[in-house]
Design an enzyme around this catalytic site. Structure first.
Site, PDB file in Angstrom:
ATOM      1  N   ALA A  89     -31.887 -39.835  30.271  1.00 48.73           N
ATOM      2  CA  ALA A  89     -31.513 -39.516  28.924  1.00 48.73           C
ATOM      3  C   ALA A  89     -31.563 -37.934  28.987  1.00 48.73           C
ATOM      4  O   ALA A  89     -32.270 -37.359  30.227  1.00 48.73           O
ATOM      5  CB  ALA A  89     -32.553 -40.085  28.268  1.00 48.73           C
ATOM      6  N   GLY A 119     -32.397 -43.637  32.159  1.00 51.40           N
ATOM      7  CA  GLY A 119     -31.852 -44.067  31.282  1.00 51.40           C
ATOM      8  C   GLY A 119     -30.440 -44.801  31.870  1.00 51.40           C
ATOM      9  O   GLY A 119     -29.217 -45.184  31.038  1.00 51.40           O
ATOM     10  N   GLU A 132     -30.693 -47.825  33.451  1.00 49.09           N
ATOM     11  CA  GLU A 132     -31.462 -48.987  32.189  1.00 49.09           C
ATOM     12  C   GLU A 132     -29.852 -49.397  31.359  1.00 49.09           C
ATOM     13  O   GLU A 132     -29.483 -50.095  31.232  1.00 49.09           O
ATOM     14  CB  GLU A 132     -32.117 -48.276  31.167  1.00 49.09           C
ATOM     15  CG  GLU A 132     -33.970 -48.397  32.112  1.00 49.09           C
ATOM     16  CD  GLU A 132     -34.071 -47.751  31.443  1.00 49.09           C
ATOM     17  OE1 GLU A 132     -34.306 -46.178  30.376  1.00 49.09           O
ATOM     18  OE2 GLU A 132     -35.897 -47.776  30.921  1.00 49.09           O
ATOM     19  N   GLU A 146     -38.753 -41.439  35.420  1.00 48.41           N
ATOM     20  CA  GLU A 146     -38.602 -41.356  34.319  1.00 48.41           C
ATOM     21  C   GLU A 146     -40.625 -40.517  34.473  1.00 48.41           C
ATOM     22  O   GLU A 146     -41.172 -38.966  34.452  1.00 48.41           O
ATOM     23  CB  GLU A 146     -39.641 -41.956  33.302  1.00 48.41           C
ATOM     24  CG  GLU A 146     -37.869 -42.657  32.936  1.00 48.41           C
ATOM     25  CD  GLU A 146     -36.953 -43.026  33.330  1.00 48.41           C
ATOM     26  OE1 GLU A 146     -38.273 -43.625  34.679  1.00 48.41           O
ATOM     27  OE2 GLU A 146     -36.692 -44.222  32.691  1.00 48.41           O
TER      28      GLU A 146
HETATM   29  N1  CO8 Z   1     -31.278 -34.924  31.433  1.00 49.65           N
HETATM   30  C1  CO8 Z   1     -30.506 -33.543  30.829  1.00 49.65           C
HETATM   31  N2  CO8 Z   1     -29.844 -32.257  31.422  1.00 49.65           N
HETATM   32  C2  CO8 Z   1     -30.012 -33.274  32.953  1.00 49.65           C
HETATM   33  C3  CO8 Z   1     -30.378 -34.248  33.254  1.00 49.65           C
HETATM   34  C4  CO8 Z   1     -31.219 -35.025  32.154  1.00 49.65           C
HETATM   35  N3  CO8 Z   1     -31.349 -35.572  32.341  1.00 49.65           N
HETATM   36  N4  CO8 Z   1     -29.650 -34.459  34.522  1.00 49.65           N
HETATM   37  C5  CO8 Z   1     -28.953 -33.713  34.892  1.00 49.65           C
HETATM   38  N5  CO8 Z   1     -28.760 -32.084  33.693  1.00 49.65           N
HETATM   39  C6  CO8 Z   1     -28.672 -31.473  34.255  1.00 49.65           C
HETATM   40  C7  CO8 Z   1     -29.032 -30.010  34.807  1.00 49.65           C
HETATM   41  O1  CO8 Z   1     -29.894 -29.605  33.539  1.00 49.65           O
HETATM   42  C8  CO8 Z   1     -27.721 -29.497  34.413  1.00 49.65           C
HETATM   43  O2  CO8 Z   1     -27.865 -28.232  33.779  1.00 49.65           O
HETATM   44  P1  CO8 Z   1     -27.690 -26.737  33.684  1.00 49.65           P
HETATM   45  O3  CO8 Z   1     -25.861 -26.685  35.321  1.00 49.65           O
HETATM   46  O4  CO8 Z   1     -27.700 -26.555  32.388  1.00 49.65           O
HETATM   47  O5  CO8 Z   1     -28.823 -26.760  34.989  1.00 49.65           O
HETATM   48  C9  CO8 Z   1     -26.917 -30.452  35.122  1.00 49.65           C
HETATM   49  O6  CO8 Z   1     -26.904 -31.354  34.655  1.00 49.65           O
HETATM   50  C10 CO8 Z   1     -26.406 -30.096  36.515  1.00 49.65           C
HETATM   51  O7  CO8 Z   1     -27.830 -30.826  37.249  1.00 49.65           O
HETATM   52  P2  CO8 Z   1     -28.604 -29.994  38.315  1.00 49.65           P
HETATM   53  O8  CO8 Z   1     -28.384 -28.993  38.845  1.00 49.65           O
HETATM   54  O9  CO8 Z   1     -29.799 -30.732  38.713  1.00 49.65           O
HETATM   55  O10 CO8 Z   1     -27.582 -31.183  39.714  1.00 49.65           O
HETATM   56  P3  CO8 Z   1     -28.438 -31.603  40.933  1.00 49.65           P
HETATM   57  O11 CO8 Z   1     -27.060 -32.440  41.932  1.00 49.65           O
HETATM   58  O12 CO8 Z   1     -29.348 -30.118  41.841  1.00 49.65           O
HETATM   59  O13 CO8 Z   1     -29.309 -32.601  40.850  1.00 49.65           O
HETATM   60  C11 CO8 Z   1     -30.474 -34.273  39.867  1.00 49.65           C
HETATM   61  C12 CO8 Z   1     -29.139 -33.811  40.595  1.00 49.65           C
HETATM   62  C13 CO8 Z   1     -30.832 -34.996  41.288  1.00 49.65           C
HETATM   63  C14 CO8 Z   1     -29.817 -36.130  38.943  1.00 49.65           C
HETATM   64  C15 CO8 Z   1     -30.864 -34.169  38.644  1.00 49.65           C
HETATM   65  O14 CO8 Z   1     -30.362 -33.354  37.553  1.00 49.65           O
HETATM   66  C16 CO8 Z   1     -32.242 -34.662  38.021  1.00 49.65           C
HETATM   67  O15 CO8 Z   1     -32.683 -34.991  38.483  1.00 49.65           O
HETATM   68  N6  CO8 Z   1     -31.905 -34.652  36.668  1.00 49.65           N
HETATM   69  C17 CO8 Z   1     -32.978 -35.939  35.973  1.00 49.65           C
HETATM   70  C18 CO8 Z   1     -33.543 -37.425  36.461  1.00 49.65           C
HETATM   71  C19 CO8 Z   1     -34.038 -37.981  35.678  1.00 49.65           C
HETATM   72  O16 CO8 Z   1     -35.277 -37.097  35.769  1.00 49.65           O
HETATM   73  N7  CO8 Z   1     -33.639 -38.680  34.620  1.00 49.65           N
HETATM   74  C20 CO8 Z   1     -34.799 -39.411  34.541  1.00 49.65           C
HETATM   75  C21 CO8 Z   1     -34.677 -38.373  32.739  1.00 49.65           C
HETATM   76  S1  CO8 Z   1     -35.475 -39.652  31.758  1.00 49.65           S
HETATM   77  C22 CO8 Z   1     -35.087 -40.901  31.257  1.00 49.65           C
HETATM   78  O17 CO8 Z   1     -34.440 -41.092  31.533  1.00 49.65           O
HETATM   79  C23 CO8 Z   1     -35.995 -41.890  29.780  1.00 49.65           C
HETATM   80  C24 CO8 Z   1     -35.260 -42.569  29.655  1.00 49.65           C
HETATM   81  C25 CO8 Z   1     -36.375 -43.544  28.023  1.00 49.65           C
HETATM   82  C26 CO8 Z   1     -35.333 -44.668  27.834  1.00 49.65           C
HETATM   83  C27 CO8 Z   1     -34.103 -43.108  26.668  1.00 49.65           C
HETATM   84  C28 CO8 Z   1     -34.784 -42.838  25.607  1.00 49.65           C
HETATM   85  C29 CO8 Z   1     -33.259 -42.348  24.619  1.00 49.65           C
END
Ligand code: CO8
Length: 257
Positions: free
Chosen positions: A65, A108, A111, A131
């Site tokens: 998400a 998400g 999911e 999460e």
């Molecule tokens: N949300 C928003 N932006 C994101 C997300 C995200 N989940 N994941 C990546 N991005 C963005 C980064 O902020 C970055 O943006 P910017 O260039 O503007 O800084 C861009 O994507 C590229 O990401 P990274 O530079 O971090 O890329 P890496 O290759 O270094 O890392 C990862 C990749 C490991 C995937 C890393 O981006 C990461 O850890 N992302 C978050 C993963 C995460 O925690 N996901 C769970 C989110 S919470 C959730 O899903 C709750 C679900 C609940 C139900 C849904 C309700 C709506």
């Protein structure tokens, strides 16, 4: 219909939705989820579509998400707006949906993949529910569907620590149906979707409904449910065609009725 966060195409009887927020690794924001719902509505209403493929990019199916959108959410607003309920459109889809997953399928994103009927994974796919590291927990069925797919111990470890699974582990644990080389992911997914879409749509939809019932009811009720649907299929022209074609030693030509 013009979409900003997804690409929607068709190939024969297969509908394809590609999540398309590459700069955010396909992070799932409200607009994307709304568009996905509209695309699914269209494919479900289209008699020419027999199977749907949901995919992302080589780098990310979806990295979860959208954290930037969620960060300022408050409990009263998430409650009154019923945040996440709109995500259920995918799990209510009556036609089969194949998730073609490459790269990150996190939170998400994992999911969303688990709401589909079959997950095909590229060899670079990674699955996780991270999460907990954000101070929250799965909210779109992750703790429930993962537990049913791979069992309690592995689900607990993933959800309590954020550990991700490689494609090979996801295959071994039964989360995905198989792993294919990244370069072949879409070809393999389309072949699978085309096979399903070439079969009798009523039989395919009832089969999906019956398998899903296994997760909702007791064995004896599930078996009773399956038997009624099986009996009902003898009312279709496709049953006559399928069995006649077998006896005549020819390929069946289903009319989806
Ligand atoms: N949300 C928003 N932006 C994101 C997300 C995200 N989940 N994941 C990546 N991005 C963005 C980064 O902020 C970055 O943006 P910017 O260039 O503007 O800084 C861009 O994507 C590229 O990401 P990274 O530079 O971090 O890329 P890496 O290759 O270094 O890392 C990862 C990749 C490991 C995937 C890393 O981006 C990461 O850890 N992302 C978050 C993963 C995460 O925690 N996901 C769970 C989110 S919470 C959730 O899903 C709750 C679900 C609940 C139900 C849904 C309700 C709506």
């Amino acid at each position: 219909m013009g979409f900003e966060n997804i690409l929607v195409t068709t190939s024969g009887r297969v509908g394809i939705v590609t999540l398309n927020r590459p700069k955010a690794l396909n992070a799932l924001n409200g607009a994307l989820i709304a568009e996905l719902g509209q695309a699914l509505d269209q494919f479900e209403a289209d008699a020419g579509i027999g199977c749907i493929v949901l995919t992302g990019s080589d780098r990310a199916f979806a990295a979860g998400a959208d954290i930037k959108e969620m960060q300022a959410h408050t409990f009263p607003a998430t409650y009154t707006d019923d945040f996440i309920t709109s995500w259920e459109r995918l799990s209510r889809c009556r036609k089969p949906v194949i998730a073609a997953v490459a790269g990150h399928a996190l939170g998400g994103g994992c999911e969303l993949a688990m709401m589909c009927d079959i997950i095909l994974a590229a060899d670079n796919a990674r699955f996780g529910q991270p999460e907990i590291r954000l101070g929250v927990m799965p909210g779109a069925g992750g703790s429930q569907r993962l537990a049913r797919a791979i069992g309690k111990a592995k689900t607990m470890e993933m959800c309590l620590t954020g550990r991700t699974l490689s494609a090979e582990e996801a295959d071994r644990f039964g989360l995905v149906s198989r792993v294919v080389p990244l370069a072949n992911l879409m070809d393999e997914s389309m072949k699978l979707a085309e096979t399903i879409a070439s079969l009798s749509l009523p039989a395919v939809m009832m089969t999906k409904e019956s398998v899903n019932r296994a997760f909702e009811t007791t064995l004896s009720e599930g078996i009773r449910f399956e038997r009624r649907l099986f009996q009902a299929l003898f009312a279709t022209a496709d049953q006559k065609e399928g069995m006649s074609a077998f006896i005549d030693k020819r390929e069946p030509s289903f009319e989806n009725k």
